[in-house]
Design a protein around this motif. Structure first.
Motif, mmCIF file in Angstrom:
data_model
loop_
_atom_site.group_PDB
_atom_site.id
_atom_site.type_symbol
_atom_site.label_atom_id
_atom_site.label_comp_id
_atom_site.label_asym_id
_atom_site.label_seq_id
_atom_site.Cartn_x
_atom_site.Cartn_y
_atom_site.Cartn_z
ATOM 1 N N LEU A 76 32.102 -31.444 138.564
ATOM 2 C CA LEU A 76 31.523 -30.105 138.424
ATOM 3 C C LEU A 76 30.042 -30.184 138.085
ATOM 4 C CD1 LEU A 76 34.414 -28.240 136.579
ATOM 5 C CD2 LEU A 76 33.863 -28.266 139.020
ATOM 6 N N GLY A 77 29.572 -31.334 137.674
ATOM 7 C CA GLY A 77 28.142 -31.537 137.452
ATOM 8 C C GLY A 77 27.555 -30.685 136.350
ATOM 9 N N GLY A 78 28.381 -30.225 135.419
ATOM 10 C CA GLY A 78 27.883 -29.371 134.344
ATOM 11 C C GLY A 78 28.092 -27.895 134.605
ATOM 12 N N CYS A 79 28.423 -27.533 135.832
ATOM 13 C CA CYS A 79 28.672 -26.130 136.179
ATOM 14 C C CYS A 79 30.110 -25.730 135.861
ATOM 15 C CB CYS A 79 28.403 -25.900 137.672
ATOM 16 S SG CYS A 79 26.671 -25.525 138.067
ATOM 17 N N VAL A 80 30.350 -24.443 135.936
ATOM 18 C CA VAL A 80 31.694 -23.905 135.816
ATOM 19 C C VAL A 80 32.310 -23.866 137.212
ATOM 20 C CG1 VAL A 80 33.076 -21.893 135.149
ATOM 21 C CG2 VAL A 80 31.030 -22.517 133.824
ATOM 22 N N GLY A 81 33.526 -24.352 137.360
ATOM 23 C CA GLY A 81 34.171 -24.392 138.661
ATOM 24 C C GLY A 81 34.247 -23.018 139.305
ATOM 25 N N ASN A 82 34.076 -22.986 140.624
ATOM 26 C CA ASN A 82 34.032 -21.707 141.340
ATOM 27 C C ASN A 82 34.630 -21.866 142.730
ATOM 28 O OD1 ASN A 82 33.283 -19.103 142.335
ATOM 29 N ND2 ASN A 82 31.416 -20.001 143.190
ATOM 30 N N ALA A 83 35.512 -20.932 143.091
ATOM 31 C CA ALA A 83 36.205 -20.992 144.378
ATOM 32 C C ALA A 83 35.573 -20.133 145.459
ATOM 33 C CB ALA A 83 37.664 -20.558 144.191
ATOM 34 N N TRP A 84 34.562 -19.308 145.132
ATOM 35 C CA TRP A 84 34.117 -18.264 146.050
ATOM 36 C C TRP A 84 32.624 -18.332 146.368
ATOM 37 C CZ3 TRP A 84 38.265 -16.105 147.971
ATOM 38 C CH2 TRP A 84 39.427 -16.069 147.182
ATOM 39 N N PRO A 85 32.247 -18.072 147.615
ATOM 40 C CA PRO A 85 30.814 -17.997 147.944
ATOM 41 C C PRO A 85 30.146 -16.768 147.332
ATOM 42 C CG PRO A 85 32.170 -17.588 149.897
ATOM 43 C CD PRO A 85 33.104 -18.009 148.813
ATOM 44 N N TYR A 86 30.900 -15.663 147.221
ATOM 45 C CA TYR A 86 30.381 -14.409 146.658
ATOM 46 C C TYR A 86 31.316 -13.963 145.523
ATOM 47 C CZ TYR A 86 27.715 -14.230 151.044
ATOM 48 O OH TYR A 86 26.887 -14.522 152.107
ATOM 49 N N PRO A 87 31.226 -14.578 144.350
ATOM 50 C CA PRO A 87 32.210 -14.307 143.295
ATOM 51 C C PRO A 87 32.317 -12.841 142.887
ATOM 52 C CG PRO A 87 30.908 -16.244 142.748
ATOM 53 C CD PRO A 87 30.268 -15.624 143.953
ATOM 54 N N ASP A 88 31.206 -12.096 143.002
ATOM 55 C CA ASP A 88 31.261 -10.673 142.654
ATOM 56 C C ASP A 88 31.395 -9.787 143.893
ATOM 57 O OD1 ASP A 88 28.767 -10.822 143.793
ATOM 58 O OD2 ASP A 88 27.660 -10.062 142.047
ATOM 59 N N GLY A 89 31.558 -10.400 145.062
ATOM 60 C CA GLY A 89 31.691 -9.649 146.300
ATOM 61 C C GLY A 89 30.376 -9.233 146.913
ATOM 62 N N ARG A 90 29.243 -9.601 146.275
ATOM 63 C CA ARG A 90 27.930 -9.162 146.775
ATOM 64 C C ARG A 90 26.890 -10.279 146.824
ATOM 65 N NH1 ARG A 90 29.419 -5.771 142.834
ATOM 66 N NH2 ARG A 90 27.852 -6.642 141.431
ATOM 67 N N THR A 91 26.886 -11.118 145.791
ATOM 68 C CA THR A 91 25.796 -12.091 145.620
ATOM 69 C C THR A 91 26.277 -13.505 145.912
ATOM 70 O OG1 THR A 91 24.887 -10.691 143.873
ATOM 71 C CG2 THR A 91 24.037 -12.947 144.041
ATOM 72 N N TYR A 92 25.585 -14.149 146.835
ATOM 73 C CA TYR A 92 25.911 -15.543 147.164
ATOM 74 C C TYR A 92 25.415 -16.461 146.060
ATOM 75 C CZ TYR A 92 26.101 -19.998 149.660
ATOM 76 O OH TYR A 92 26.376 -21.291 150.037
ATOM 77 N N ILE A 93 26.286 -17.311 145.549
ATOM 78 C CA ILE A 93 25.901 -18.283 144.519
ATOM 79 C C ILE A 93 25.443 -19.556 145.214
ATOM 80 C CG2 ILE A 93 26.685 -19.663 142.574
ATOM 81 C CD1 ILE A 93 26.492 -16.712 141.935
ATOM 82 N N SER A 94 24.186 -19.887 145.041
ATOM 83 C CA SER A 94 23.625 -21.053 145.712
ATOM 84 C C SER A 94 23.082 -22.045 144.695
ATOM 85 C CB SER A 94 22.505 -20.635 146.669
ATOM 86 O OG SER A 94 21.429 -20.070 145.942
ATOM 87 N N GLY A 95 22.805 -23.221 145.175
ATOM 88 C CA GLY A 95 22.180 -24.265 144.374
ATOM 89 C C GLY A 95 21.298 -25.114 145.258
ATOM 90 N N PRO A 96 20.578 -26.052 144.680
ATOM 91 C CA PRO A 96 19.738 -26.932 145.495
ATOM 92 C C PRO A 96 20.576 -27.703 146.512
ATOM 93 C CG PRO A 96 19.249 -27.179 143.150
ATOM 94 C CD PRO A 96 20.491 -26.368 143.233
ATOM 95 N N ALA A 97 20.012 -27.908 147.683
ATOM 96 C CA ALA A 97 20.705 -28.699 148.700
ATOM 97 C C ALA A 97 20.839 -30.134 148.218
ATOM 98 C CB ALA A 97 19.938 -28.655 150.021
ATOM 99 N N GLY A 98 21.960 -30.733 148.485
ATOM 100 C CA GLY A 98 22.144 -32.128 148.093
ATOM 101 C C GLY A 98 23.599 -32.527 148.106
ATOM 102 N N ASP A 99 23.813 -33.831 148.224
ATOM 103 C CA ASP A 99 25.160 -34.396 148.226
ATOM 104 C C ASP A 99 25.452 -35.066 146.885
ATOM 105 O OD1 ASP A 99 25.797 -33.731 150.881
ATOM 106 O OD2 ASP A 99 24.686 -35.469 151.627
ATOM 107 N N TYR A 100 26.705 -35.094 146.539
ATOM 108 C CA TYR A 100 27.154 -35.877 145.386
ATOM 109 C C TYR A 100 26.855 -37.342 145.656
ATOM 110 C CZ TYR A 100 30.514 -38.304 142.374
ATOM 111 O OH TYR A 100 31.106 -39.155 141.476
ATOM 112 N N ASN A 101 26.258 -38.025 144.685
ATOM 113 C CA ASN A 101 25.879 -39.419 144.904
ATOM 114 C C ASN A 101 26.545 -40.368 143.921
ATOM 115 O OD1 ASN A 101 24.516 -38.819 142.562
ATOM 116 N ND2 ASN A 101 22.451 -39.159 143.387
ATOM 117 N N GLY A 102 27.648 -39.941 143.328
ATOM 118 C CA GLY A 102 28.397 -40.796 142.418
ATOM 119 C C GLY A 102 29.452 -41.599 143.156
ATOM 120 N N PRO A 103 30.358 -42.218 142.401
ATOM 121 C CA PRO A 103 31.395 -43.044 143.030
ATOM 122 C C PRO A 103 32.423 -42.209 143.779
ATOM 123 C CG PRO A 103 31.781 -42.849 140.665
ATOM 124 C CD PRO A 103 30.428 -42.243 140.930
ATOM 125 N N GLU A 104 32.994 -42.817 144.798
ATOM 126 C CA GLU A 104 34.094 -42.176 145.520
ATOM 127 C C GLU A 104 35.310 -42.083 144.607
ATOM 128 O OE1 GLU A 104 34.421 -41.199 148.891
ATOM 129 O OE2 GLU A 104 32.250 -41.401 149.104
#
Length: 260
Positions: free
Chosen positions: A223-251
């Motif tokens: 989760l990288g410090g964030c709260v887990g989230n299942a939805w692109p628009y949790p409130d039905g209106r606003t897209y929750i975004s973050g910086p572009a990037g891939d997880y770079n830890g262990p498989e």
């Protein structure tokens, strides 16, 4: 003379009686014979019970048949009111003991939810049956078939490859240990995340500790410090975004799904 003969006969009888008793002892085993071990149930207080256990055989959901059952949608209505219409069908690998209709209904309900991808106004989504002109397929696949469908050796996470949106049955059944919600919300995340890739979204990372995770973050790994989230628009209106990037830890370990 008669006494000596009787004494000799008595001694012989004792000898044969002793010989019979001796021959009743267990005979030595041949090299290919096996003795079943005595199994003693461990004590609940045994500290070794907390140690990782090795599973001799893969669980049922590791390997299906490689054949598929396509669901007939119970509801073929279009989700969303604006944007490009994409049609999808749903297939479940046979041999996993997982119900195609149940999985289909879960996928349809997730993608038709007002917090899912139609909330942004760019897409409308409709489930169709096999042969209904689907633009993409949502598969529920064993880890083995997941690797084949996605052209990789990874068997621990879900994936998307072209028009194949592949949900890993190991993750579907067990989720991941660090997920801070329910198994149902993890499943909603998995569907929305992989369909998000089909809609053109790349990976994002947690923007800051304590924030709501973008659905396109690789939350199966962490989760990288964030709260887990299942939805692109949790409130039905606003897209929750973050910086572009891939997880770079262990498989995840290849057998991670065995003990979750």
């Amino acid at each position: 003379m008669l006494f000596a003969v009787l004494l000799l006969m008595a001694g012989a009888g004792a000898y044969f009686a002793l010989g019979a008793a001796v021959t009743e002892k267990p005979q030595a085993l041949n090299e290919d014979e096996q003795v079943a071990p005595t199994i003693v149930a461990p004590s609940p207080d045994d500290p070794t019970l907390s140690a990782p256990q090795t599973q001799a055989t893969p669980p049922l959901y590791y390997s299906g048949t490689g054949t598929w059952t396509y669901a007939n949608p119970a509801d073929a209505s279009v989700a969303g009111t604006a944007g490009t219409l994409l049609k999808y069908d749903v297939a479940v690998e046979n041999g996993l003991g997982l119900d195609a209709d149940g999985f289909s209904e879960f996928v349809r309900a997730t993608l038709a939810d007002s917090r899912s991808w139609t909330a942004g106004g760019a897409w409308r989504l409709q489930q169709v049956g096999q042969g209904g002109g689907a633009d993409f397929t949502v598969y529920l696949a064993s880890p083995e078939q997941r690797a084949i469908l996605c052209g990789s050796t990874n068997t621990t996470v879900s994936c998307r490859n072209g028009d194949s949106v592949v949900i890993n049955s190991a993750r579907w059944i067990t989720g991941v240990g660090h997920w801070d919600g329910t198994l149902e919300t993890y499943r909603q995340y998995a569907v929305n995340h992989e369909v998000g890739h089909r809609l053109g979204h790349g990976h994002e990372v947690c923007p800051a500790d304590g924030e709501t995770s973008p659905v396109m973050a690789q939350q199966t790994y962490q989760l990288g410090g964030c709260v887990g989230n299942a939805w692109p628009y949790p409130d039905g209106r606003t897209y929750i975004s973050g910086p572009a990037g891939d997880y770079n830890g262990p498989e995840l370990p290849p057998d991670d799904f065995v003990d979750r």
